[in-house]
Scaffold this motif. Sequence first.
Motif, short mmCIF file in Angstrom:
data_model
loop_
_atom_site.label_atom_id
_atom_site.label_comp_id
_atom_site.label_asym_id
_atom_site.label_seq_id
_atom_site.Cartn_x
_atom_site.Cartn_y
_atom_site.Cartn_z
N ALA A 156 0.41 -1.43 0.24
CA ALA A 156 -0.49 -0.14 -0.05
C ALA A 156 1.24 1.08 -0.04
N PHE A 157 0.45 1.63 -0.78
CA PHE A 157 0.60 3.77 -0.28
C PHE A 157 0.52 4.24 0.75
N VAL A 158 -0.51 4.22 1.40
CA VAL A 158 -2.23 4.26 2.39
C VAL A 158 -3.72 3.87 1.94
N ALA A 159 -3.50 2.92 2.49
CA ALA A 159 -4.62 1.99 2.55
C ALA A 159 -5.82 3.24 3.20
N GLY A 160 -5.77 4.09 3.55
CA GLY A 160 -6.62 4.92 4.49
C GLY A 160 -6.84 5.15 5.39
#
Length: 258
Positions: free
Chosen positions: A58-62
């Motif tokens: 992930a980059f940022v999953a949330g």
Amino acid sequence: MEFVKLEQQGHVGILTINRPKALNALNLTMLNDLNSALDQIEANDSLYVIILTGVGRAFVAGADIREMNKLSAITAKSFADFGNQVLLRIENLSIPVIAVINGFALGGGCELAMACDIRLASENATFGHPEVGLGITPGFGGTQRLPRLVGYAKAMELIFTGRTISAIEAALIGLVNTVYPPEELMAKALEMAHYIADQAPIAVRLSKQCIRQGMQTDINTAATYEALAFAFCFETEDKNAGMTAFLEKRAVKSFENR
């Protein structure tokens, strides 16, 4: 910093989000880490470009749903305010920020990517705003940056449906600049970052300011702002070095950032 690592390669800084067990989900600790990293970046005059990326799938999953589920309306407002503050700091950094999106960029992750100036994505990256399926709205600027990047109608569609899109579709609608095979992504990002870092740093910073400020105002005010930035460059040693090299038909050895 527990979840964020800042490294430097020449004039390029690499800011890595490192919480892979949670798919780099944003929580309060990570936002504090990002804020601290931005303090270091702003204090380092030798950094001309920043790469922002994530570890793992992930980059940022949330944002961290487990943490958010415990919030009240009052504490949720504080969380959103702080998240927006951090993302606005990224957006308003004087130097360019390149998001290198290696995997999931959903919700807060998509918002973080949109706060950057340039977005490069892996072929297996995915983007989206699934917040309405959780009973909430985007909270870190998604309803504001997405329509500015992809247009009013497409932003409405993506936020109202909550559907995810591929990196290829993200590029087609203007959310992503370029898509690369996973194994080439970081090398291409570094190539771009170093290429930008080799340009006149003052001119790059002023160009970013002109674009960012101009997008928030009318064309007449923006053109005046640009003319002032253009004029300021004529007082710099870098302008003299660049124009002299051009007239002498040679490359600039290096710009001195003054």
